[in-house]
Design a protein around this motif. Structure first.
Motif, PDB file in Angstrom:
ATOM      1  N   PRO A  78      42.717  66.189  51.282  1.00  0.00           N
ATOM      2  CA  PRO A  78      41.306  65.820  51.463  1.00  0.00           C
ATOM      3  C   PRO A  78      40.330  66.940  51.104  1.00  0.00           C
ATOM      4  CG  PRO A  78      42.454  66.010  53.576  1.00  0.00           C
ATOM      5  CD  PRO A  78      43.493  66.025  52.519  1.00  0.00           C
ATOM      6  N   ARG A  79      40.748  68.204  51.263  1.00  0.00           N
ATOM      7  CA  ARG A  79      39.844  69.293  50.906  1.00  0.00           C
ATOM      8  C   ARG A  79      39.568  69.304  49.406  1.00  0.00           C
ATOM      9  NH1 ARG A  79      40.509  75.803  52.221  1.00  0.00           N
ATOM     10  NH2 ARG A  79      38.597  76.444  51.151  1.00  0.00           N
ATOM     11  N   VAL A  80      40.614  69.085  48.612  1.00  0.00           N
ATOM     12  CA  VAL A  80      40.444  69.038  47.157  1.00  0.00           C
ATOM     13  C   VAL A  80      39.547  67.865  46.768  1.00  0.00           C
ATOM     14  CG1 VAL A  80      41.651  68.774  44.948  1.00  0.00           C
ATOM     15  CG2 VAL A  80      42.688  70.139  46.776  1.00  0.00           C
ATOM     16  N   LEU A  81      39.803  66.705  47.360  1.00  0.00           N
ATOM     17  CA  LEU A  81      39.005  65.517  47.048  1.00  0.00           C
ATOM     18  C   LEU A  81      37.546  65.720  47.445  1.00  0.00           C
ATOM     19  CD1 LEU A  81      41.521  62.797  48.295  1.00  0.00           C
ATOM     20  CD2 LEU A  81      40.998  63.339  45.927  1.00  0.00           C
ATOM     21  N   PRO A 122      42.791  58.557  48.958  1.00  0.00           N
ATOM     22  CA  PRO A 122      41.993  57.615  48.161  1.00  0.00           C
ATOM     23  C   PRO A 122      42.206  56.165  48.589  1.00  0.00           C
ATOM     24  CG  PRO A 122      43.012  59.246  46.738  1.00  0.00           C
ATOM     25  CD  PRO A 122      43.605  59.433  48.098  1.00  0.00           C
ATOM     26  N   GLY A 123      43.457  55.814  48.928  1.00  0.00           N
ATOM     27  CA  GLY A 123      43.729  54.466  49.410  1.00  0.00           C
ATOM     28  C   GLY A 123      42.977  54.159  50.692  1.00  0.00           C
ATOM     29  N   LYS A 124      42.874  55.147  51.577  1.00  0.00           N
ATOM     30  CA  LYS A 124      42.147  54.949  52.834  1.00  0.00           C
ATOM     31  C   LYS A 124      40.650  54.736  52.591  1.00  0.00           C
ATOM     32  CE  LYS A 124      44.924  57.136  56.430  1.00  0.00           C
ATOM     33  NZ  LYS A 124      44.956  58.177  57.467  1.00  0.00           N
ATOM     34  N   ALA A 130      32.588  62.879  50.470  1.00  0.00           N
ATOM     35  CA  ALA A 130      31.878  64.002  51.081  1.00  0.00           C
ATOM     36  C   ALA A 130      32.073  64.053  52.594  1.00  0.00           C
ATOM     37  CB  ALA A 130      30.390  63.910  50.748  1.00  0.00           C
ATOM     38  N   SER A 131      32.374  62.915  53.205  1.00  0.00           N
ATOM     39  CA  SER A 131      32.543  62.869  54.661  1.00  0.00           C
ATOM     40  C   SER A 131      33.985  63.082  55.099  1.00  0.00           C
ATOM     41  CB  SER A 131      32.041  61.524  55.201  1.00  0.00           C
ATOM     42  OG  SER A 131      32.833  60.460  54.702  1.00  0.00           O
ATOM     43  N   LEU A 132      34.895  63.371  54.155  1.00  0.00           N
ATOM     44  CA  LEU A 132      36.307  63.581  54.499  1.00  0.00           C
ATOM     45  C   LEU A 132      36.461  64.816  55.378  1.00  0.00           C
ATOM     46  CD1 LEU A 132      38.139  62.900  51.088  1.00  0.00           C
ATOM     47  CD2 LEU A 132      38.224  61.478  53.142  1.00  0.00           C
ATOM     48  N   ASN A 133      37.397  64.737  56.298  1.00  0.00           N
ATOM     49  CA  ASN A 133      37.759  65.891  57.128  1.00  0.00           C
ATOM     50  C   ASN A 133      38.829  66.686  56.396  1.00  0.00           C
ATOM     51  OD1 ASN A 133      38.685  67.710  59.018  1.00  0.00           O
ATOM     52  ND2 ASN A 133      38.735  66.254  60.704  1.00  0.00           N
ATOM     53  N   GLU A 134      38.460  67.891  55.937  1.00  0.00           N
ATOM     54  CA  GLU A 134      39.390  68.671  55.111  1.00  0.00           C
ATOM     55  C   GLU A 134      40.582  69.201  55.875  1.00  0.00           C
ATOM     56  OE1 GLU A 134      35.781  71.508  55.773  1.00  0.00           O
ATOM     57  OE2 GLU A 134      36.188  69.355  55.667  1.00  0.00           O
ATOM     58  N   PHE A 135      40.579  69.042  57.205  1.00  0.00           N
ATOM     59  CA  PHE A 135      41.702  69.517  58.012  1.00  0.00           C
ATOM     60  C   PHE A 135      42.753  68.426  58.257  1.00  0.00           C
ATOM     61  CE2 PHE A 135      38.010  72.111  59.286  1.00  0.00           C
ATOM     62  CZ  PHE A 135      38.484  73.358  58.917  1.00  0.00           C
TER      63      PHE A 135
END
Length: 450
Positions: free
Chosen positions: A70-73, A130-132, A55-60
């Motif tokens: 990252p947006r899809v995840l 995902p690895g990150k 949820a905290s991923l930066n989609e950009f």
């Protein structure tokens, strides 16, 4: 001269791969004493933890070679968090890292100098998202162990909690200026490692992970994560062929900086002078009044050279410089190995210009010049002069250049003297803590127009 994108990518990847250390044998836990007295944990990664990271991923941000954006995840966080938690836990427990997580798209980041020289580009690795996320989870465990057991030396200020460029500069020059204020001559060596992050030998790093007391499960996973890595370079829409990564910690990864801190942690051992580090940027200083004092500094440089050879690292001797402080300094020459180090009158130290008189005028002029240039661009390119337009532009583009570690170099309220660093009799901490904009308003000529 390479002109095509594919040709450029191949050229850059060939150069990036050429700086790696020689490949070592496959990292096996028993080769590094991991079965002798080390504890083992049973990793438990909950769905909620993974969902929070997603949820905290930066989609950009850009995806890695697996093209999982990252947006899809992020949008599928609630659905995929549970299966990902199972995969993460299994990978950590077994020490097996999926091949996709050991591949990297390298984006060449230009530093300075000639743009047609591959040596002037930094390889930034884009790896699997995902690895990150698993790297972040493991990093939390590693950092907690390092902090609880005080593993990392106090001389390290890079990538460590509650430390920064500012603490590095203030703590080091507080000591240097106190020496100079009491009439001592002081010599400081600015040391530069050649391709430090890319040359870290995996076998020696594994030994140091064991030595610092990390659990066997985590060490095994890190060794597997470092093994059999591959990379390719992206330029515009073209990519190079894949090349094997035989050494180093990936720049742009989550775990890389922490692993590098562990690797370079024993650099201080046996030194008599004052050493301070920000990741690989290293300064060594000491009083240089007598031949015995200067001999101690030379002995420390010899120890550092031996450390580099033992750890398969290399100093870039052309970039290693000596600054001589104090009125009675004899300007002693020092060497590293068989090369004499050049003396310098001014060096850029973590973004701050420091000269041999400890006078900050050059830094102030450089900051004002940079801010002036940006203000000129704003004045030419933006028609509006309304507060709603100007204030965000000024705050985002101009002010950071004036605020960067200004507690170290701010000249506001300066009393004329040779220097005004923390520790100096001429230095006022109250003045340093004030807003530096007042001082710059007289130097930034375009400020009134904006």
């Amino acid at each position: 001269m390479a002109t095509g994108d594919r040709e450029k990518a191949e050229l850059l990847n060939a150069f990036f791969a050429s700086v790696f250390s020689e490949k070592e044998s496959h990292l096996q836990p028993q080769q590094h004493g991991m079965d002798e007295g080390l504890g083992e944990i049973q990793p438990q990664i909950g769905k909620q933890v993974v969902q929070e990271h997603l949820a905290s991923l930066n989609e950009f941000k850009s995806p890695g070679p697996d093209q999982l954006h990252p947006r899809v995840l992020k949008e599928l966080a609630e659905v995929i968090s549970e299966p990902l938690a199972i995969i993460f836990e299994s990978s950590w427990r077994t020490g097996e890292v999926p091949a996709d997580w050991r591949r990297a798209n390298v984006v060449p980041s230009f530093k300075k100098g000639k743009k047609n020289d591959p040596n002037n580009y930094r390889p930034v690795s884009l790896t699997s998202i995902p690895g990150k996320i698993l790297e972040k989870i493991i990093k939390e465990v590693v950092c907690e162990h390092l902090e609880t057991n005080a593993v990392i030396a106090n001389s390290q200020h890079g990538f460590t909690k509650n430390k920064s460029c500012q603490t590095n500069l203030i703590s080091f020059f507080d000591r240097v200026t106190s020496w100079v204020d009491t009439g001592n001559a002081v010599d400081v060596a600015y040391l530069d490692f050649s391709k430090a992050f890319d040359k870290v030998p995996h076998d020696l790093l594994a030994n140091k992970l064991v030595k610092c007391g990390l659990d066997k499960t985590t060490v095994r996973w890190i060794c597997n994560w470092l093994s059999e890595r591959t990379q390719r370079v992206l330029t515009n829409a073209s990519s190079s062929s894949w090349k094997e990564v035989t050494s180093g910690v990936p720049q742009g990864s989550v775990l890389g900086p922490v692993l590098f801190n562990i690797f370079i942690n024993d650099l201080d051992e046996g030194l008599e002078g004052t050493i301070i580090k920000f990741a690989d940027d290293t300064k060594l200083g000491g009083i240089a009044n007598t031949p015995e004092d200067r001999s101690r500094i030379q002995n420390d440089l010899d120890r550092l050279e031996r450390w580099a050879k033992t750890n398969k690292m290399k100093f870039n001797r052309d970039k290693c410089k000596i600054l001589h402080f104090g009125r009675k300094n004899g300007n002693q020459r020092y060497r590293m190995g068989d090369a004499w180090l050049d003396s310098s009158v001014c060096e850029k130290d973590l973004g701050v210009l420091v000269d041999n008189k400890l006078n900050m005028s050059q830094q102030c002029d450089a900051a004002a010049k940079k801010a002036n240039g940006i203000l000129a661009c704003i004045k030419r390119g933006i028609a509006s002069r309304s507060r709603e337009v100007m204030l965000p532009l000024y705050s985002a583009l101009v002010r950071p250049h004036l605020d960067t570690v200004f507690q170290v170099w701010s000249d506001q309220g300066r009393i004329e003297g040779e220097h005004n660093f923390p520790g100096s009799r001429r230095y006022s901490p109250i003045d340093a803590g004030q807003n530096p904009i007042g001082f710059f308003s007289s130097r930034i000529t375009l400020l009134a127009h904006v």
